[in-house]
Scaffold this motif. Structure first.
Motif, mmCIF file in Angstrom:
data_model
loop_
_atom_site.group_PDB
_atom_site.id
_atom_site.type_symbol
_atom_site.label_atom_id
_atom_site.label_comp_id
_atom_site.label_asym_id
_atom_site.label_seq_id
_atom_site.Cartn_x
_atom_site.Cartn_y
_atom_site.Cartn_z
ATOM 1 N N ARG A 109 -50.357 -115.158 26.394
ATOM 2 C CA ARG A 109 -50.770 -116.224 27.221
ATOM 3 C C ARG A 109 -51.879 -117.286 26.920
ATOM 4 O O ARG A 109 -51.546 -118.842 26.770
ATOM 5 C CB ARG A 109 -52.362 -115.878 27.988
ATOM 6 N N ALA A 110 -51.603 -116.901 25.088
ATOM 7 C CA ALA A 110 -52.243 -118.427 24.244
ATOM 8 C C ALA A 110 -51.012 -119.223 24.122
ATOM 9 O O ALA A 110 -51.586 -120.611 23.778
ATOM 10 C CB ALA A 110 -52.982 -117.926 22.985
ATOM 11 N N ASP A 111 -50.179 -118.755 24.035
ATOM 12 C CA ASP A 111 -49.223 -119.101 23.556
ATOM 13 C C ASP A 111 -48.783 -120.566 24.479
ATOM 14 O O ASP A 111 -48.375 -121.632 24.617
ATOM 15 C CB ASP A 111 -47.653 -118.927 22.981
ATOM 16 N N ALA A 112 -49.099 -120.321 25.781
ATOM 17 C CA ALA A 112 -48.579 -121.006 26.922
ATOM 18 C C ALA A 112 -50.264 -121.850 27.631
ATOM 19 O O ALA A 112 -49.391 -123.154 27.877
ATOM 20 C CB ALA A 112 -48.459 -119.774 28.249
ATOM 21 N N TYR A 113 -50.966 -121.428 27.434
ATOM 22 C CA TYR A 113 -52.078 -122.347 27.459
ATOM 23 C C TYR A 113 -52.264 -123.077 26.424
ATOM 24 O O TYR A 113 -52.426 -124.355 26.827
ATOM 25 C CB TYR A 113 -53.252 -120.889 27.368
ATOM 26 N N ARG A 114 -52.000 -122.686 25.405
ATOM 27 C CA ARG A 114 -52.146 -123.700 24.007
ATOM 28 C C ARG A 114 -50.919 -125.057 24.434
ATOM 29 O O ARG A 114 -51.064 -126.808 23.835
ATOM 30 C CB ARG A 114 -51.908 -123.270 22.917
ATOM 31 N N ALA A 115 -49.661 -124.798 24.850
ATOM 32 C CA ALA A 115 -48.985 -125.575 25.285
ATOM 33 C C ALA A 115 -49.113 -126.747 25.659
ATOM 34 O O ALA A 115 -49.249 -127.792 25.065
ATOM 35 C CB ALA A 115 -47.721 -125.415 25.188
ATOM 36 N N ALA A 116 -49.867 -126.454 26.837
ATOM 37 C CA ALA A 116 -50.630 -127.088 28.235
ATOM 38 C C ALA A 116 -51.478 -127.894 27.366
ATOM 39 O O ALA A 116 -51.890 -129.514 27.703
ATOM 40 C CB ALA A 116 -50.715 -126.071 29.666
ATOM 41 N N LEU A 117 -52.129 -127.389 26.624
ATOM 42 C CA LEU A 117 -54.313 -127.645 26.147
ATOM 43 C C LEU A 117 -53.302 -128.916 25.328
ATOM 44 O O LEU A 117 -54.304 -130.116 25.228
ATOM 45 C CB LEU A 117 -55.133 -126.683 25.498
ATOM 46 N N THR A 118 -52.612 -128.797 23.985
ATOM 47 C CA THR A 118 -52.034 -129.815 23.337
ATOM 48 C C THR A 118 -51.418 -130.912 23.936
ATOM 49 O O THR A 118 -51.584 -131.489 23.370
ATOM 50 C CB THR A 118 -50.627 -128.633 22.069
ATOM 51 N N SER A 119 -50.760 -130.728 24.984
ATOM 52 C CA SER A 119 -50.222 -131.834 25.691
ATOM 53 C C SER A 119 -51.292 -132.630 26.787
ATOM 54 O O SER A 119 -51.049 -133.259 27.215
ATOM 55 C CB SER A 119 -48.583 -131.242 26.771
ATOM 56 N N ARG A 120 -52.500 -131.898 26.756
ATOM 57 C CA ARG A 120 -53.261 -132.489 27.909
ATOM 58 C C ARG A 120 -52.796 -132.315 29.362
ATOM 59 O O ARG A 120 -53.250 -133.184 29.517
ATOM 60 C CB ARG A 120 -54.000 -133.620 26.813
#
Length: 134
Positions: A109-120
């Motif tokens: 989940r951290a990988d998936a959420y991080r990708a979305a958070l990083t790309s805003r």
């Protein structure tokens, strides 16, 4: 000789307090009543993970000083998952396997959420949470 003890104890206490806040936020009734999160063990797990990932990502922005705290938070999560498994009656021989699966889920989940958070990308973040929850 034991000068590391107070620091480690303070770190664990801080992690326990933060983790308690994460769990409190994850149990917010509106998540289950208004947002469609299933009020099940899995739904509650997903909300704890979502909130914990946000805290861990925030700690990353603080640099290396918070790495130990992040590690202590993850350790607290793993201990909590172990306790929860035992509480709901999972057999002693099965608990380690299920806890490993819960921890792996956190990292996925951290990988998936991080990708979305990083790309805003709010839409991608909502989709990642929706996929995990349902």
């Amino acid at each position: 000789m034991f000068n590391w003890w107070p620091r480690r104890h303070d770190l664990k206490l801080t992690a326990a307090n933060i983790y308690g806040e994460v769990v409190t936020a994850a149990r917010e009734p509106a998540l289950y009543r208004d947002m469609g999160v299933p009020d099940t063990f899995e739904g509650r797990y997903e909300m704890v993970v979502a909130h914990l990932v946000l805290v861990l990502e925030r700690l990353k922005t603080e640099g290396d000083e918070t790495a130990e705290l992040a590690r202590a938070l993850i350790e607290h999560f793993v201990t909590d998952m172990d306790d929860c498994m035992r509480e709901i009656g999972v057999g002693d021989l099965t608990v380690p396997k299920k806890v490993r699966k819960a921890a792996a889920g956190l990292y996925e989940r951290a990988d998936a959420y991080r990708a979305a958070l990083t790309s805003r990308d709010e839409t991608a973040l909502a989709a990642a949470v929706q996929e995990a929850v349902h």
